[in-house]
Scaffold this active site. Structure first.
Site, PDB file in Angstrom:
ATOM      1  N   THR A   1       0.814  -1.217   0.000  1.00 48.72           N
ATOM      2  CA  THR A   1       0.000   0.000   0.000  1.00 48.72           C
ATOM      3  C   THR A   1       0.845   1.264   0.000  1.00 48.72           C
ATOM      4  O   THR A   1       0.382   2.333  -0.389  1.00 48.72           O
ATOM      5  CB  THR A   1      -0.953  -0.020   1.212  1.00 48.72           C
ATOM      6  OG1 THR A   1      -1.702  -1.235   1.178  1.00 48.72           O
ATOM      7  CG2 THR A   1      -1.925   1.143   1.196  1.00 48.72           C
TER       8      THR A   1
ATOM      9  N   TYR B   1       6.567 -12.398  -9.821  1.00 45.21           N
ATOM     10  CA  TYR B   1       7.020 -12.440 -11.212  1.00 45.21           C
ATOM     11  C   TYR B   1       7.808 -13.706 -11.549  1.00 45.21           C
ATOM     12  O   TYR B   1       7.559 -14.351 -12.563  1.00 45.21           O
ATOM     13  CB  TYR B   1       7.828 -11.181 -11.584  1.00 45.21           C
ATOM     14  CG  TYR B   1       8.108 -11.075 -13.071  1.00 45.21           C
ATOM     15  CD1 TYR B   1       7.104 -10.683 -13.950  1.00 45.21           C
ATOM     16  CD2 TYR B   1       9.351 -11.395 -13.596  1.00 45.21           C
ATOM     17  CE1 TYR B   1       7.338 -10.604 -15.318  1.00 45.21           C
ATOM     18  CE2 TYR B   1       9.606 -11.330 -14.959  1.00 45.21           C
ATOM     19  CZ  TYR B   1       8.589 -10.932 -15.812  1.00 45.21           C
ATOM     20  OH  TYR B   1       8.822 -10.866 -17.165  1.00 45.21           O
TER      21      TYR B   1
ATOM     22  N   TYR C   1       4.017 -13.153   3.805  1.00 46.21           N
ATOM     23  CA  TYR C   1       2.924 -12.413   3.154  1.00 46.21           C
ATOM     24  C   TYR C   1       2.537 -13.142   1.880  1.00 46.21           C
ATOM     25  O   TYR C   1       3.307 -13.188   0.923  1.00 46.21           O
ATOM     26  CB  TYR C   1       3.374 -10.980   2.864  1.00 46.21           C
ATOM     27  CG  TYR C   1       2.333 -10.081   2.217  1.00 46.21           C
ATOM     28  CD1 TYR C   1       0.986 -10.418   2.167  1.00 46.21           C
ATOM     29  CD2 TYR C   1       2.717  -8.864   1.660  1.00 46.21           C
ATOM     30  CE1 TYR C   1       0.052  -9.596   1.585  1.00 46.21           C
ATOM     31  CE2 TYR C   1       1.788  -8.019   1.072  1.00 46.21           C
ATOM     32  CZ  TYR C   1       0.458  -8.381   1.035  1.00 46.21           C
ATOM     33  OH  TYR C   1      -0.469  -7.559   0.445  1.00 46.21           O
TER      34      TYR C   1
ATOM     35  N   ARG D   1      -1.251 -10.607  -6.574  1.00 43.26           N
ATOM     36  CA  ARG D   1      -0.157  -9.714  -6.961  1.00 43.26           C
ATOM     37  C   ARG D   1       1.102 -10.467  -7.369  1.00 43.26           C
ATOM     38  O   ARG D   1       1.836 -10.027  -8.248  1.00 43.26           O
ATOM     39  CB  ARG D   1       0.190  -8.761  -5.806  1.00 43.26           C
ATOM     40  CG  ARG D   1      -0.849  -7.673  -5.571  1.00 43.26           C
ATOM     41  CD  ARG D   1      -0.366  -6.680  -4.533  1.00 43.26           C
ATOM     42  NE  ARG D   1      -1.307  -5.596  -4.314  1.00 43.26           N
ATOM     43  CZ  ARG D   1      -1.325  -4.463  -5.001  1.00 43.26           C
ATOM     44  NH1 ARG D   1      -0.457  -4.278  -5.976  1.00 43.26           N
ATOM     45  NH2 ARG D   1      -2.214  -3.527  -4.729  1.00 43.26           N
TER      46      ARG D   1
ATOM     47  N   LYS E   1       0.527 -13.142   6.870  1.00 45.65           N
ATOM     48  CA  LYS E   1      -0.533 -12.267   6.383  1.00 45.65           C
ATOM     49  C   LYS E   1      -1.121 -12.988   5.177  1.00 45.65           C
ATOM     50  O   LYS E   1      -0.503 -13.059   4.110  1.00 45.65           O
ATOM     51  CB  LYS E   1       0.011 -10.898   5.988  1.00 45.65           C
ATOM     52  CG  LYS E   1      -1.049  -9.975   5.402  1.00 45.65           C
ATOM     53  CD  LYS E   1      -0.450  -8.657   4.925  1.00 45.65           C
ATOM     54  CE  LYS E   1      -1.520  -7.774   4.273  1.00 45.65           C
ATOM     55  NZ  LYS E   1      -0.971  -6.501   3.746  1.00 45.65           N
TER      56      LYS E   1
ATOM     57  N   ILE F   1      -3.861  -7.312   8.935  1.00 39.22           N
ATOM     58  CA  ILE F   1      -3.059  -6.178   8.474  1.00 39.22           C
ATOM     59  C   ILE F   1      -3.888  -5.529   7.381  1.00 39.22           C
ATOM     60  O   ILE F   1      -4.063  -6.088   6.305  1.00 39.22           O
ATOM     61  CB  ILE F   1      -1.672  -6.600   7.982  1.00 39.22           C
ATOM     62  CG1 ILE F   1      -0.862  -7.167   9.161  1.00 39.22           C
ATOM     63  CG2 ILE F   1      -0.929  -5.414   7.360  1.00 39.22           C
ATOM     64  CD1 ILE F   1       0.514  -7.673   8.781  1.00 39.22           C
TER      65      ILE F   1
END
Length: 295
Positions: free
Chosen positions: A47, A109, A135, A140, A164, A206
């Site tokens: 973020t 990626y 995470y 993403r 997370k 989170i």
């Protein structure tokens, strides 16, 4: 890691209209979150738009957050990437004395195998002087950390203390909760299912929306942790439209529009992101005014 139970917020980085970092607005966001009752702050998460920031800008943001917080709440620092050795070097060279843990994203990626993910976090665990929060955000990164890999890491490395979990999959979340070691924390990385995850045995969230409505959102999570289910869901349904809206045109465009409506910061984001369009901005503005009237 009791300090990670409850609501942490992944702080956005406010920019001025000329795209420079607005440290005064960042100070307001940090204080607004703390005053609203969140349990801890996360610097340099997704973020924060750190993918578009220079090294010097990142240091400016980190230092501003640390100075503004002034020891009031626990701090978590995002340290991750898809170059394992680069992440390891940062962990060896950075002063982490102000932070209780790092938040480290799964490599993006490259699309590693589950064994590659395990070896990546093994190297990070061995290099990190402080606890590690995994995470998982496959939307993403392009790859999902399977529960079996999470459990392998949690059992093999004592300083890997939490995840997370942002796959948005309640079945996967429940598998993690069922099989996790006793003291391992499962934290929601998805605001919309944060409450159901807490009620299923999760330790908190989170959050993105939590910095826009810190009082309401953190209280919802506390109600969930205390098993006050009806009151918790009342708060959830009050906020649910805003959660949909802030992600409708990408993060952090939505939460920055919330800040703009609150008068805390500009709604500027850096390319390739663009700010919320007029329709979304108007809807968010109306929602913010509605919440303020109820307060």
């Amino acid at each position: 890691m009791q300090s990670l139970i409850g609501t942490g917020v992944a702080l956005a980085t406010p920019f001025r209209k000329d795209f420079s970092i607005d440290t005064e607005a960042l100070i307001r966001i940090v204080n607004f979150s703390i005053d609203g009752g969140v349990e801890y702050l996360v610097a340099m998460g997704t973020t924060a738009e750190n993918a578009t920031m220079s090294k010097d800008e990142k240091e400016l943001v980190i230092n501003t957050i640390v100075k503004t917080n002034n020891g009031r709440l626990p701090l978590v620092l995002g340290v991750g990437g898809n170059n394992t050795m680069e992440v390891v070097q940062e962990l060896k060279n950075r002063d982490l004395s102000q932070f209780v843990a790092i938040l480290s994203i799964s490599p993006y990626y490259n699309k590693p195998t589950q064994e590659g993910i395990y070896q990546h976090f093994k190297a990070i665990s061995e290099a990190s002087p402080i606890p590690v929060i995994l995470y998982n955000v496959p939307s993403r990164t392009g790859i999902n950390i399977l529960p079996s890999t999470v459990m392998r890491l949690a059992n093999d490395f004592k300083n890997i203390v939490a995840i997370k979990e942002a796959a948005g999959d309640m079945i996967q979340a429940m598998q993690l909760l069922k099989h996790k070691p006793k003291d391992f924390l499962v934290l929601s990385g998805d605001d919309m299912i944060a409450l159901p995850m807490v009620l299923a045995g999760g330790s908190g969230v989170i959050s993105v929306i939590g910095q826009g409505f810190p009082k309401e959102f953190s209280e919802m999570i506390r109600l969930g942790l205390n098993r006050k289910v009806d009151d918790a869901f009342k708060s959830h349904y009050l906020l649910s439209d805003s959660i949909d809206m802030i992600f409708e045109q990408g993060n952090p465009a939505g939460i920055k529009q919330v800040f703009h409506s609150l008068g805390i910061a500009e709604n500027t984001v850096r390319l390739p992101l663009v700010k919320a369009d007029e329709s979304l901005a108007n809807r968010i503005d109306q929602f913010v005014h509605k919440i303020n009237e109820l307060a």
